[in-house]
Design a protein around this motif. Structure first.
Motif, PDB file in Angstrom:
ATOM      1  N   THR A 150       0.866  -1.175   0.000  1.00  0.00           N
ATOM      2  CA  THR A 150       0.000   0.000   0.000  1.00  0.00           C
ATOM      3  C   THR A 150       0.905   1.227   0.000  1.00  0.00           C
ATOM      4  O   THR A 150       1.825   1.324   0.828  1.00  0.00           O
ATOM      5  CB  THR A 150      -0.897   0.024   1.245  1.00  0.00           C
ATOM      6  OG1 THR A 150      -1.659  -1.172   1.294  1.00  0.00           O
ATOM      7  CG2 THR A 150      -1.831   1.221   1.208  1.00  0.00           C
ATOM      8  N   ILE A 151       0.661   2.151  -0.958  1.00  0.00           N
ATOM      9  CA  ILE A 151       1.532   3.310  -1.063  1.00  0.00           C
ATOM     10  C   ILE A 151       0.745   4.595  -0.843  1.00  0.00           C
ATOM     11  O   ILE A 151      -0.482   4.632  -1.003  1.00  0.00           O
ATOM     12  CB  ILE A 151       2.246   3.363  -2.425  1.00  0.00           C
ATOM     13  CG1 ILE A 151       1.221   3.500  -3.573  1.00  0.00           C
ATOM     14  CG2 ILE A 151       3.113   2.117  -2.632  1.00  0.00           C
ATOM     15  CD1 ILE A 151       1.866   3.731  -4.929  1.00  0.00           C
ATOM     16  N   GLY A 152       1.455   5.640  -0.490  1.00  0.00           N
ATOM     17  CA  GLY A 152       0.839   6.941  -0.277  1.00  0.00           C
ATOM     18  C   GLY A 152       0.898   7.787  -1.530  1.00  0.00           C
ATOM     19  O   GLY A 152       1.356   7.342  -2.599  1.00  0.00           O
ATOM     20  N   SER A 153       0.469   9.043  -1.408  1.00  0.00           N
ATOM     21  CA  SER A 153       0.419   9.957  -2.551  1.00  0.00           C
ATOM     22  C   SER A 153       1.803  10.263  -3.099  1.00  0.00           C
ATOM     23  O   SER A 153       1.952  10.618  -4.266  1.00  0.00           O
ATOM     24  CB  SER A 153      -0.277  11.262  -2.151  1.00  0.00           C
ATOM     25  OG  SER A 153       0.412  11.872  -1.057  1.00  0.00           O
ATOM     26  N   ASP A 154       2.830  10.100  -2.268  1.00  0.00           N
ATOM     27  CA  ASP A 154       4.197  10.362  -2.735  1.00  0.00           C
ATOM     28  C   ASP A 154       4.897   9.086  -3.192  1.00  0.00           C
ATOM     29  O   ASP A 154       6.111   9.068  -3.378  1.00  0.00           O
ATOM     30  CB  ASP A 154       5.013  11.031  -1.629  1.00  0.00           C
ATOM     31  CG  ASP A 154       5.107  10.161  -0.381  1.00  0.00           C
ATOM     32  OD1 ASP A 154       4.411   9.111  -0.336  1.00  0.00           O
ATOM     33  OD2 ASP A 154       5.852  10.522   0.546  1.00  0.00           O
ATOM     34  N   HIS A 155       4.100   7.998  -3.352  1.00  0.00           N
ATOM     35  CA  HIS A 155       4.593   6.723  -3.837  1.00  0.00           C
ATOM     36  C   HIS A 155       5.563   6.030  -2.875  1.00  0.00           C
ATOM     37  O   HIS A 155       6.337   5.157  -3.298  1.00  0.00           O
ATOM     38  CB  HIS A 155       5.245   6.855  -5.220  1.00  0.00           C
ATOM     39  CG  HIS A 155       4.251   7.168  -6.306  1.00  0.00           C
ATOM     40  ND1 HIS A 155       3.651   6.207  -7.077  1.00  0.00           N
ATOM     41  CD2 HIS A 155       3.731   8.352  -6.719  1.00  0.00           C
ATOM     42  CE1 HIS A 155       2.817   6.777  -7.936  1.00  0.00           C
ATOM     43  NE2 HIS A 155       2.846   8.095  -7.728  1.00  0.00           N
ATOM     44  N   PRO A 161       0.331  -5.498   3.358  1.00  0.00           N
ATOM     45  CA  PRO A 161      -0.710  -6.402   3.856  1.00  0.00           C
ATOM     46  C   PRO A 161      -0.213  -7.847   3.898  1.00  0.00           C
ATOM     47  O   PRO A 161       0.643  -8.253   3.115  1.00  0.00           O
ATOM     48  CB  PRO A 161      -1.846  -6.248   2.837  1.00  0.00           C
ATOM     49  CG  PRO A 161      -1.563  -4.970   2.119  1.00  0.00           C
ATOM     50  CD  PRO A 161      -0.081  -4.819   2.120  1.00  0.00           C
ATOM     51  N   GLU A 162      -0.745  -8.590   4.835  1.00  0.00           N
ATOM     52  CA  GLU A 162      -0.414  -9.998   4.944  1.00  0.00           C
ATOM     53  C   GLU A 162      -0.942 -10.733   3.715  1.00  0.00           C
ATOM     54  O   GLU A 162      -2.145 -10.752   3.458  1.00  0.00           O
ATOM     55  CB  GLU A 162      -1.031 -10.596   6.214  1.00  0.00           C
ATOM     56  CG  GLU A 162      -0.860 -12.089   6.372  1.00  0.00           C
ATOM     57  CD  GLU A 162       0.594 -12.532   6.323  1.00  0.00           C
ATOM     58  OE1 GLU A 162       0.893 -13.499   5.591  1.00  0.00           O
ATOM     59  OE2 GLU A 162       1.431 -11.878   6.987  1.00  0.00           O
ATOM     60  N   ARG A 163      -0.033 -11.333   2.960  1.00  0.00           N
ATOM     61  CA  ARG A 163      -0.405 -11.927   1.686  1.00  0.00           C
ATOM     62  C   ARG A 163      -1.439 -13.043   1.847  1.00  0.00           C
ATOM     63  O   ARG A 163      -2.296 -13.237   0.984  1.00  0.00           O
ATOM     64  CB  ARG A 163       0.853 -12.461   0.997  1.00  0.00           C
ATOM     65  CG  ARG A 163       0.647 -12.902  -0.422  1.00  0.00           C
ATOM     66  CD  ARG A 163       1.967 -13.110  -1.142  1.00  0.00           C
ATOM     67  NE  ARG A 163       2.824 -14.072  -0.446  1.00  0.00           N
ATOM     68  CZ  ARG A 163       4.074 -14.343  -0.792  1.00  0.00           C
ATOM     69  NH1 ARG A 163       4.640 -13.672  -1.797  1.00  0.00           N
ATOM     70  NH2 ARG A 163       4.791 -15.228  -0.134  1.00  0.00           N
TER      71      ARG A 163
END
Length: 405
Positions: A150-155, A161-163
Motif C-alpha cells: 500500500t503506497i501513499g500519494s508520494d509513492h 498487507p499480509e499476503r
C-alpha cells in the motif's frame, strides 16, 4: 435445503465496455481468438451449462451489429439467450440495467460475469451457483502470489498487507437476485456510481460476501498482450487438435404436396416428401456428417422417428444440435459440403439462400459452406423423379489429449 436444480439461475454477461486498453479497433469482447469472438466463447460457456436457466447480455447501444455477429457464431443459442440490454455509462450502471431487465423473470440466483473472461468453465460456474445458494453473496478469488504494497500519494510504502489474507477477485460473481438488485437500488439512490465490481456493492449494502475458490485460468483479457497470450494458450494447450471427416446421406420419397424443404429453405414444388420431420435431405445429410465426424451415432440416434416430438419438426434444430455437440467438446466445425441429387426441383435459384441459412444455423461464415447439385442422368429412383437425396461431408477439429509416450 432447496436443491440447485429447483432454483432458477440467470447469467448476466457485462459486454458494454469499450476495452480501450486492449488497443485500437473494435471493443475487445468482439475481437477474435482462433476465429471465434471472445463474446461468443463466453456466452456459449453459460448457454451449454445445464443449471443456467437463461442468459442476458448488457451491450453498448452502438454495438448491435457486433453483438448480432457474435451470437451468429453460436450454433443454437435457443430461447435461453434473452434479448440484449443497453448498458450505462459505467460498469455499475450497466449491471443495474441488466438486473432491472431481469425483474420480469426474477431468477433465484444471478451470476454476473465479464464478457472478456472467455475461459470460464463448467466447474467454476458450478461453484458459483453453489456459493450463491449457500451464502447469498459470493465471489471467486485466487490467492495472491506477489507481495502487495500500500503506497501513499508520494509513492512511498505505507504498509504491506499480509499476503495470506489477500485474494484477487474474478467473475462470475454470484448472488441471490433480490439481494443484489436491492443493493444496486440502494447505491443508485445514494448517488454512488464508482463501484467496480458487484461484490463491493454487496459489501457496502451490508451483505456478508463469501469468497470461494476461483480459477487461475479464468483470466480477463485487458491489454493487447493478453490476446496474444490467449492465442498461445489455445494453441499450446496440453491438447492437440486433430481434423476429422464425417459423411452423411439422406433420401426421401416424393408424395402429394406443394413444396419441399431444402437447406433450411421452403422451395415450391409440385410434390412434397414422405418424412417424419420436415424431410430436409440436405440438413439431414449434413447433420449425419457432423455426427459421423464425432463418432456419435446418427440423426436417428439423437432424434428417433418413434418420438412424436419430432413429427413435422424443422430440421434446423438437428443441424444446430450436431454443431453444438462439437463445440461442447471444445471443437470447431471447419467446413460443410453437401450435394443434392435429383432431377427437380432445380437448386440454382435457391443455392445462395440455402448457403446463407446453413451458415446461420451452424454459426459459420458463408465461405465455410459449400452446396452443389447433380442429376443421376435419369438413372435410379431420383432419375425417375420418385424422390430426392443428398450426400454431405463435414470437416471438424477436436482436441485430443497428448499422452507422454
Amino acid at each position: 435445503m432447496e436443491s440447485v436444480k429447483s432454483m432458477s439461475v440467470a447469467a448476466l454477461i457485462v459486454a458494454a465496455g469499450r476495452g480501450t486498453r486492449a488497443g485500437t479497433g473494435i471493443p475487445k469482447q468482439y475481437r477474435r481468438l482462433l476465429g471465434r469472438s471472445v463474446l461468443a466463447r463466453t456466452l456459449e460457456a453459460f448457454l451449454v451449462h445445464p443449471d443456467v436457466s437463461y442468459v442476458v447480455t448488457v451491450v453498448h447501444p452502438d454495438d448491435g451489429d457486433l453483438y448480432g455477429s457474435a451470437v451468429a457464431e453460436i450454433a443454437d443459442p435457443g430461447e435461453r439467450l434473452l434479448s440484449p440490454v443497453g448498458g450505462g455509462e459505467t460498469r455499475q450502471a450497466s449491471v443495474f440495467q441488466g438486473l432491472k431487465a431481469l425483474e420480469r423473470s426474477r431468477p433465484d440466483i444471478v451470476l454476473i460475469h465479464d464478457a472478456a473472461r472467455p475461459f470460464v468453465d463448467a466447474d467454476l460456474i458450478d461453484r458459483s451457483i453453489r456459493a450463491a445458494k449457500q451464502f447469498e453473496a459470493a465471489v471467486p478469488g485466487i490467492a495472491v502470489t506477489d507481495t502487495i504494497k500500500t503506497i501513499g500519494s508520494d509513492h512511498t510504502v505505507v504498509s504491506t498487507p499480509e499476503r495470506a489474507t489477500l485474494r484477487a477477485v474474478q467473475t462470475p460473481q454470484a448472488f441471490r437476485f433480490e439481494a443484489l438488485l436491492n443493493a444496486h437500488r440502494a447505491a443508485d439512490a445514494a448517488g454512488l456510481t464508482t463501484f467496480t465490481d458487484d461484490g463491493a456493492i454487496a459489501e457496502w449494502a451490508g451483505l456478508s460476501v463469501h469468497v470461494f475458490d476461483g480459477d487461475a485460468r479464468n483470466i480477463k483479457l485487458t491489454h493487447n498482450a493478453d490476446f496474444a497470450a490467449a492465442e498461445r494458450r489455445l494453441n499450446e494447450d496440453p491438447m492437440s487438435y486433430v481434423t476429422r471427416l464425417g459423411t452423411g446421406f439422406d433420401v426421401h420419397a416424393f408424395q402429394d404436396g406443394d413444396h419441399v424443404w431444402l437447406g433450411g429453405i421452403r422451395v415450391p414444388h409440385d410434390q412434397g416428401v414422405l418424412a417424419h420431420s420436415d424431410g430436409d435431405v440436405i440438413l439431414h445429410a449434413l447433420t449425419d456428417a457432423i455426427l459421423g465426424a464425432l463418432a456419435d451415432g446418427d440423426i436417428g440416434t439423437h432424434f428417433p422417428p418413434s418420438d412424436p416430438r419430432w413429427s413435422g419438426a424443422s430440421s434446423d434444430q438437428f443441424l444446430a444440435h450436431a454443431v453444438g455437440l462439437v463445440r461442447q467438446r471444445d471443437g470447431m466445425v471447419d467446413h460443410l459440403d453437401a450435394t443434392l441429387l435429383c432431377e427437380r426441383p432445380r437448386l440454382g435459384p435457391y443455392r445462395e439462400a440455402m448457403r446463407e441459412r446453413i451458415a446461420e444455423i451452424a454459426g459459420l461464415r458463408l465461405d465455410q459452406v459449400s452446396l452443389k447439385a447433380t442429376t443421376t442422368e435419369k438413372l435410379g429412383f431420383t432419375g425417375r423423379s420418385e424422390g430426392l437425396a443428398a450426400q454431405a461431408a463435414a470437416t471438424i477439429r477436436l482436441p485430443e489429449i497428448v499422452h507422454d509416450r
